[in-house]
Design a protein around this motif. Structure first.
Motif, PDB file in Angstrom:
ATOM      1  N   TRP A 185       0.835  -1.195   0.000  1.00 15.16           N
ATOM      2  CA  TRP A 185       0.000   0.000   0.000  1.00 15.16           C
ATOM      3  C   TRP A 185       0.875   1.253   0.000  1.00 15.16           C
ATOM      4  O   TRP A 185       1.929   1.289   0.634  1.00 15.16           O
TER       5      TRP A 185
ATOM      6  N   VAL B 277       1.770   4.645   1.420  1.00 15.77           N
ATOM      7  CA  VAL B 277       1.546   5.246   2.746  1.00 15.77           C
ATOM      8  C   VAL B 277       1.588   6.768   2.713  1.00 15.77           C
ATOM      9  O   VAL B 277       1.398   7.416   3.749  1.00 15.77           O
TER      10      VAL B 277
ATOM     11  N   PRO C  84      -6.754   5.079   0.893  1.00 13.46           N
ATOM     12  CA  PRO C  84      -5.501   5.006   0.119  1.00 13.46           C
ATOM     13  C   PRO C  84      -5.759   4.602  -1.319  1.00 13.46           C
ATOM     14  O   PRO C  84      -6.770   3.954  -1.626  1.00 13.46           O
TER      15      PRO C  84
ATOM     16  N   SER D  40       2.930  -0.144  10.033  1.00 10.91           N
ATOM     17  CA  SER D  40       3.536  -1.251   9.277  1.00 10.91           C
ATOM     18  C   SER D  40       4.540  -2.007  10.143  1.00 10.91           C
ATOM     19  O   SER D  40       5.140  -1.437  11.059  1.00 10.91           O
TER      20      SER D  40
ATOM     21  N   LEU E 259       7.186  -1.273   4.887  1.00  7.45           N
ATOM     22  CA  LEU E 259       6.291  -0.127   4.910  1.00  7.45           C
ATOM     23  C   LEU E 259       5.168  -0.315   3.890  1.00  7.45           C
ATOM     24  O   LEU E 259       5.417  -0.535   2.704  1.00  7.45           O
ATOM     25  N   GLY E 260       3.928  -0.229   4.362  1.00  3.62           N
ATOM     26  CA  GLY E 260       2.782  -0.397   3.488  1.00  3.62           C
ATOM     27  C   GLY E 260       2.271  -1.818   3.383  1.00  3.62           C
ATOM     28  O   GLY E 260       1.312  -2.084   2.648  1.00  3.62           O
TER      29      GLY E 260
ATOM     30  N   ASP F 176       0.121  -5.005   4.540  1.00  7.06           N
ATOM     31  CA  ASP F 176      -1.094  -5.261   5.309  1.00  7.06           C
ATOM     32  C   ASP F 176      -1.492  -6.705   5.073  1.00  7.06           C
ATOM     33  O   ASP F 176      -0.838  -7.426   4.301  1.00  7.06           O
TER      34      ASP F 176
ATOM     35  N   ARG G 189      -8.037   0.173   6.630  1.00  3.84           N
ATOM     36  CA  ARG G 189      -6.856   1.036   6.681  1.00  3.84           C
ATOM     37  C   ARG G 189      -7.236   2.507   6.905  1.00  3.84           C
ATOM     38  O   ARG G 189      -6.352   3.347   7.074  1.00  3.84           O
TER      39      ARG G 189
ATOM     40  N   THR H 140       4.792   4.411  10.195  1.00  3.87           N
ATOM     41  CA  THR H 140       3.437   4.968  10.122  1.00  3.87           C
ATOM     42  C   THR H 140       3.115   5.481   8.723  1.00  3.87           C
ATOM     43  O   THR H 140       3.962   5.496   7.826  1.00  3.87           O
ATOM     44  N   LEU H 141       1.888   5.940   8.539  1.00  2.34           N
ATOM     45  CA  LEU H 141       1.530   6.666   7.332  1.00  2.34           C
ATOM     46  C   LEU H 141       2.343   7.950   7.254  1.00  2.34           C
ATOM     47  O   LEU H 141       2.839   8.456   8.267  1.00  2.34           O
ATOM     48  N   HIS H 142       2.458   8.502   6.052  1.00  2.00           N
ATOM     49  CA  HIS H 142       3.280   9.687   5.805  1.00  2.00           C
ATOM     50  C   HIS H 142       2.395  10.872   5.386  1.00  2.00           C
ATOM     51  O   HIS H 142       2.321  11.204   4.196  1.00  2.00           O
TER      52      HIS H 142
END
Length: 606
Positions: free
Chosen positions: A105, A107, A115, A252, A257-258, A260, A294, A572-574
């Motif tokens: 995903w 982020v 997303p 994540s 990262l990203g 799931d 998400r 984390t998300l950005h």
């Protein structure tokens, strides 16, 4: 008459001699020894088969069968020898998607936003019968075990669909274990009716494996299947919510990262290509798509059904767990929570912790004692050994230090308060704060956590330091942060690191030289993990959450630092930079598990 007696005596002597030459397991100092008769790979019998389960997850109207391989000493065929089984199951044996472009995903978006879609991939199965895997074989077959592997549902030559923590991933190894203990559910082919029996098995089974392969022993144990006597999960994922979320936050696993749960589904789906469209439609595109959430990161029934802590009541197997305190992929809470519950249930439990990252089994001798006791039935007293084994800083993983338990029995909670100065460095003190002050940070994901911890001053984090330690301080257990904050936006990431400073930049520095432990949370879940609520900008909210378990000796000359920031670049998300978090110092405190309690902390810090 005399000649008959001599002939009979000779026959008896020959019979005794033949019996004496029969190979069998040998034990010394409570451990199964390598037996030369079992130690010739050219003489091992290797075969594969299918075991029929009690479920149908690929929609063809027939019970799914899982692919199984067996490696056993020849004496199980030539001499009728029966041996216990070391069993490992995995979704990885037949290959994975690797790091295919677009698999993860994206982020880079605001919290609470939907997303953009990701790319689905197809896995090309690899591997040739009869060998599924070679893991565990060279360790255990020479010591008098049969080694068995199976491919998880929907992977390799196993029927079914991956569910990533669904019930079929518990019931599949259960079916194999039942076959190993005498059930008539083994077949020579995937679709045929010719039966095969595990006549060489004593009916006692142990499981082990690392990561996903360490999850499946626990999954099988939660079914309560009688023949599973012992498990050794290594860095197991014991809750998919805890793996992909943290206290309500979309977070994540480290290094991915990203990722799931639907990403992992695609990553492992190496099974029958003709069944993939049905599996994708029913599992990935319906069940997972409708429940992984998400957008909010909230806990729900989907995630509860993939948390093995909720399924432990039937468990009977003796548990030896292994985990690294600096495993930021499958974090140490995964093993800690299961071992804690198993102890509460009265099961035999030991836990082995080391200071490194993902993976890392206990020493072979420790695993050997566990399997010798619970699979061979040798009374070696392992149940009376130390309950916790911790590899101390820079010691070899083969040389853990024994402790009566984990956390250390002398650990006591010590509460530390914050004083002003966090954009440079405020203080951590045992004295209650009367500051009546607030301090502010500005989110900017362009700075890594390490960048922020090393910075002498920064508007992007708040840092609070203990006095420089005059002597070493031993932390053992689970720290906790209670925090009172306000956000300038309805949603914000919240990240907390506990660090040891000054930061060690040496080439041989270990991660534990700098990062003691970490934690993450969604302030929107301040009241409930299952129902988030948008924050009113400028309004203060109080929340508390645990940091990751740890056992570390902080050396003299270091300071313990509490760092509070927002977006964590690695996890984390950005979102776009600029969200402001305001921390109420009086409403914020850190609780640390200190061996020796407050007196030990104050002695080291004053």
């Amino acid at each position: 008459m005399k000649r008959s007696f001599l002939a009979l005596s000779g026959a008896i002597l020959f019979s005794f001699s033949a019996l004496a030459q029969k190979a069998e397991p040998v034990f010394k100092d409570g451990e199964a020894q390598i037996v030369e008769a079992f130690n010739n790979p050219d003489e091992w019998i290797r075969e594969d088969l299918w075991v029929e389960t009690e479920f149908d997850t690929d929609g063809d109207g027939k019970p799914d069968r899982v692919h199984v391989d067996v490696t056993r000493p020849k004496q199980t065929e030539t001499e009728g020898l029966k041996l216990p089984v070391v069993y490992e199951s995995s979704p990885y044996y037949a290959g994975t998607a690797g790091m295919a472009p677009g698999l993860f995903w994206n982020v880079k978006h605001e919290l609470g936003a939907t997303p953009p879609p990701r790319t689905h991939v197809e896995v090309k199965r690899r591997g040739e019968r009869p060998i599924i895997s070679n893991s565990q074989i060279r360790t255990w077959v020479p010591r008098g075990y049969v080694v068995v592997h199976s491919s998880s549902p929907g992977t390799g030559l196993s029927d079914g669909s991956p569910t990533v923590g669904g019930d079929n991933e518990s019931l599949a190894p259960k079916a194999v274990i039942e076959w190993l203990s005498g059930k008539d559910n083994g077949y020579t082919s995937r679709e045929g009716n010719e039966k095969v029996q595990a006549y060489w098995s004593t009916g006692k089974v142990g499981m082990t494996g690392t990561s996903y392969n360490g999850t499946l022993p626990l999954a099988a144990a939660t079914t309560g299947v009688d023949a599973l006597k012992a498990i050794i999960p290594i860095a197991p994922n014991t809750s998919y919510y805890h793996y992909y979320r943290s206290n309500g936050l979309v977070r994540s696993p480290g290094g991915y990262l990203g990722e799931d749960i639907d990403v992992l589904y695609d990553f492992i789906h190496s099974g029958d290509e003709s069944k993939r469209a049905y599996n994708n439609r029913t599992v990935r595109d319906t069940e997972m798509a409708n429940n992984l959430d998400r957008v909010t990161g909230d806990y729900n029934d989907f995630w509860a059904g993939r948390d093995y802590l909720n399924d432990m009541k039937p468990m009977k197997a003796a548990l030896l767990m292994s985990h690294g305190f600096n495993d930021w992929n499958v974090m140490p809470e995964h093993s800690y929570r299961i071992a804690k519950r198993a102890k509460e249930m009265g099961l035999p439990v030991q836990i082995y912790y080391h200071q490194d990252g993902h993976g890392g089994p206990p020493p072979v001798s420790q695993m050997n004692r566990w399997f010798t006791k619970y699979l061979h039935g040798i009374d070696n007293g392992v149940e009376n050994d130390a309950k916790a084994w911790v590899v101390r800083e820079r010691d070899s993983q083969k040389e853990p230090t024994a402790y009566a338990d984990y956390p250390h029995p002398a650990a006591q909670d010590v509460t530390l308060h914050l004083t002003k100065g966090g954009n440079t460095a405020g203080n951590l003190t045992t004295a209650s704060s009367k500051a009546k002050a607030t301090e502010k940070l500005v989110d900017d994901v362009n700075f890594s956590g390490a960048d922020l911890a090393k910075a002498k001053t920064s508007e992007n984090r708040l840092l609070y330091l203990s006095p420089t330690l005059k002597e070493a301080l031993h932390l053992s257990g689970v720290g906790k942060i209670e925090i009172k904050l306000a956000s300038s936006k309805p949603a914000a990431n919240l990240s907390v690191w506990l660090v040891a400073l000054p930061w060690n930049e040496a080439a041989d520095a270990k991660i534990y030289d700098n990062i003691i432990t970490r934690g993450w949370a969604d302030p929107q879940n301040y009241k409930s993990l299952s129902k988030s609520k948008p924050l009113k900008p400028g309004k203060f909210y109080s929340l508390s959450f645990d940091l990751q378990p740890d056992d570390q000796i902080i050396p003299a000359g270091q300071q313990i630092g509490l760092m509070i920031f927002s977006s964590d670049k690695e996890f984390t998300l950005h979102p776009e930079p600029g969200t402001e978090l305001t921390i109420d110092l009086d409403g914020t405190k850190l609780t640390l598990p200190v061996v020796g309690g407050k007196a030990a902390f104050e002695k080291a810090a004053n």
